[in-house]
Design a protein around this motif. Structure first.
Motif, short mmCIF file in Angstrom:
data_model
loop_
_atom_site.label_atom_id
_atom_site.label_comp_id
_atom_site.label_asym_id
_atom_site.label_seq_id
_atom_site.Cartn_x
_atom_site.Cartn_y
_atom_site.Cartn_z
N ARG A 1 39.26 83.34 44.63
CA ARG A 1 40.48 82.54 44.40
C ARG A 1 40.22 81.07 44.72
O ARG A 1 40.66 80.19 43.98
CB ARG A 1 41.63 83.07 45.27
CG ARG A 1 42.90 82.24 45.17
CD ARG A 1 44.02 82.76 46.06
NE ARG A 1 43.70 82.76 47.46
CZ ARG A 1 43.77 81.70 48.27
NH1 ARG A 1 44.09 80.52 47.78
NH2 ARG A 1 43.49 81.82 49.55
N LEU A 2 39.47 80.81 45.79
CA LEU A 2 39.15 79.43 46.17
C LEU A 2 38.29 78.76 45.10
O LEU A 2 38.46 77.58 44.79
CB LEU A 2 38.42 79.40 47.52
CG LEU A 2 39.27 79.71 48.75
CD1 LEU A 2 38.39 79.76 49.99
CD2 LEU A 2 40.37 78.69 48.93
N GLU A 3 37.38 79.53 44.52
CA GLU A 3 36.52 79.00 43.46
C GLU A 3 37.36 78.60 42.26
O GLU A 3 37.16 77.52 41.66
CB GLU A 3 35.49 80.07 43.07
CG GLU A 3 34.34 79.54 42.23
CD GLU A 3 33.38 80.67 41.85
OE1 GLU A 3 32.22 80.35 41.58
OE2 GLU A 3 33.79 81.83 41.81
N GLY B 1 36.00 79.92 54.98
CA GLY B 1 36.98 80.16 53.91
C GLY B 1 38.32 79.52 54.20
O GLY B 1 38.93 78.89 53.33
N GLU C 1 40.55 77.84 42.26
CA GLU C 1 41.38 76.71 42.66
C GLU C 1 40.58 75.41 42.66
O GLU C 1 41.08 74.35 42.24
CB GLU C 1 41.95 76.97 44.05
CG GLU C 1 43.35 76.44 44.24
CD GLU C 1 43.96 76.87 45.56
OE1 GLU C 1 44.06 78.09 45.78
OE2 GLU C 1 44.30 75.97 46.34
N THR C 2 39.33 75.48 43.11
CA THR C 2 38.45 74.31 43.11
C THR C 2 38.23 73.82 41.68
O THR C 2 38.30 72.61 41.41
CB THR C 2 37.09 74.64 43.75
OG1 THR C 2 37.30 75.23 45.03
CG2 THR C 2 36.23 73.40 43.91
N ASP D 1 40.13 76.47 52.18
CA ASP D 1 41.51 76.69 51.70
C ASP D 1 42.41 75.54 52.14
O ASP D 1 43.20 75.00 51.35
CB ASP D 1 42.02 78.02 52.26
CG ASP D 1 43.27 78.51 51.55
OD1 ASP D 1 43.98 79.37 52.09
OD2 ASP D 1 43.55 78.01 50.44
N LEU E 1 41.52 72.34 50.26
CA LEU E 1 41.98 72.41 48.87
C LEU E 1 43.48 72.18 48.78
O LEU E 1 43.95 71.54 47.83
CB LEU E 1 41.61 73.77 48.26
CG LEU E 1 40.15 73.95 47.87
CD1 LEU E 1 39.90 75.37 47.37
CD2 LEU E 1 39.73 72.95 46.81
N LYS F 1 39.17 86.39 48.36
CA LYS F 1 39.70 85.06 48.73
C LYS F 1 38.76 83.96 48.26
O LYS F 1 39.22 82.92 47.78
CB LYS F 1 39.86 84.97 50.25
CG LYS F 1 41.09 85.69 50.76
CD LYS F 1 41.31 85.47 52.24
CE LYS F 1 42.60 86.15 52.67
NZ LYS F 1 42.79 86.16 54.11
#
Lengths: 219, 52
Positions: free
Chosen positions: B32-34, A203, B36-37, A207, A210, B29
């Motif tokens: 949120r990453l998904e 993760g 953002e991607t 992050d 990204l 988390k």
């Protein structure tokens, strides 16, 4: 796959603890806290050790990926440290009638170790992200590793044996079934810690990637 | 429930709840990453269209 194996191991250890392992003659049912408390404590030590090892690799090889690996390992160690203190306090109350004893070196030294690594996060997040933060965090993590054998040995060397010492030079002071249950629980907790470590590390890497991608696209 | 049983249940409940909370935080988390991607994928497509 790893998560499924972990789930199976944890499930098996719970079955062994509650349905197979005999009840302790002295402490009764509350002794069964031992089967998870000790593996959790050992796993906390291992996580701090892994964090220090990754920190050493960072300082030696200057590869920034070790910074994240060290951070996640210490984070895991802190979580398992909280669990060690919590389950230990509950077991202490059940066995000795006290939640905590400041006179017991073993308890206090583990608390010192835990607080030392808790301070790691305060240090780390007080610094700007970059090589300087990584290096200072790594040096701090390495210093802390000295406390791990001190904390571990305090349990074994203490003359005042309120905190039990089950594993002696004569071998484990428990029945074969209890020892087997303990070993399965230890493997299960280690597997759980490793699974959580891998997931958290993945993760955090995603992050980080990204963020870099966002900076590239918006610049 | 005897006191031994209560303490035993409390200890295992602490472990279970802590792991559950930790997994929930990781799940949040990852969500949120998904998001953002997906947002970055849209941004990349917009950039490609502007250049194309």
């Amino acid at each position: 796959m790893l998560a499924a194996l972990t789930a199976m191991l944890v499930g098996s250890s719970l079955v062994l603890v509650f349905l197979v392992a005999p009840e302790d003659a002295d402490q009764g049912l509350s002794q069964k806290i031992f089967y998870f408390h000790v593996p959790i404590a050992l796993t906390a030590y291992a996580c701090f050790g892994l964090g220090a090892y990754k920190a050493l690799l960072l300082l030696w090889r200057k590869d920034e990926r070790y910074d994240l690996e060290s951070y996640v390992a210490i984070h895991q160690g802190t979580i398992f440290g909280v669990l060690t203190l919590a389950t230990g306090s509950i077991w202490a109350k059940a066995s000795w009638g006290h939640w905590w004893l400041w006179s017991e070196n073993q308890l206090v030294l583990f608390l010192v170790l835990f607080l030392f690594y808790t301070a790691y996060f305060m240090l780390r997040f007080s610094l700007e992200e970059g090589p300087r933060r990584a290096n200072i965090s790594a040096v701090y993590a390495l210093f802390g590793i000295v406390l791990v054998p001190v904390s571990f040995l305090a349990i074994r060397l203490a003359e005042n044996v309120i905190h039990p010492t089950v594993f002696t030079r004569e071998g484990p002071q428990m029945t074969g079934t209890m020892f087997f249950t303990f070993c399965v629980a230890w493997v299960a907790i280690s597997s759980l810690a490793y699974t959580l470590y891998r997931v958290e590390l993945l993760g955090k890497r995603v992050d980080s990637n990204l963020r870099e991608l966002r900076e590239a696209l918006t610049s | 429930m005897s006191s031994g049983e209560k303490y035993l249940a409390a200890a295992y409940a602490v472990i279970f709840v802590t792991v559950l909370v930790y997994v929930a935080i990781i799940a949040a988390k990852l969500t949120r990453l998904e998001r953002e991607t997906a947002e970055l994928a849209r941004l990349a497509q917009t950039r490609l269209r502007e250049r194309g």
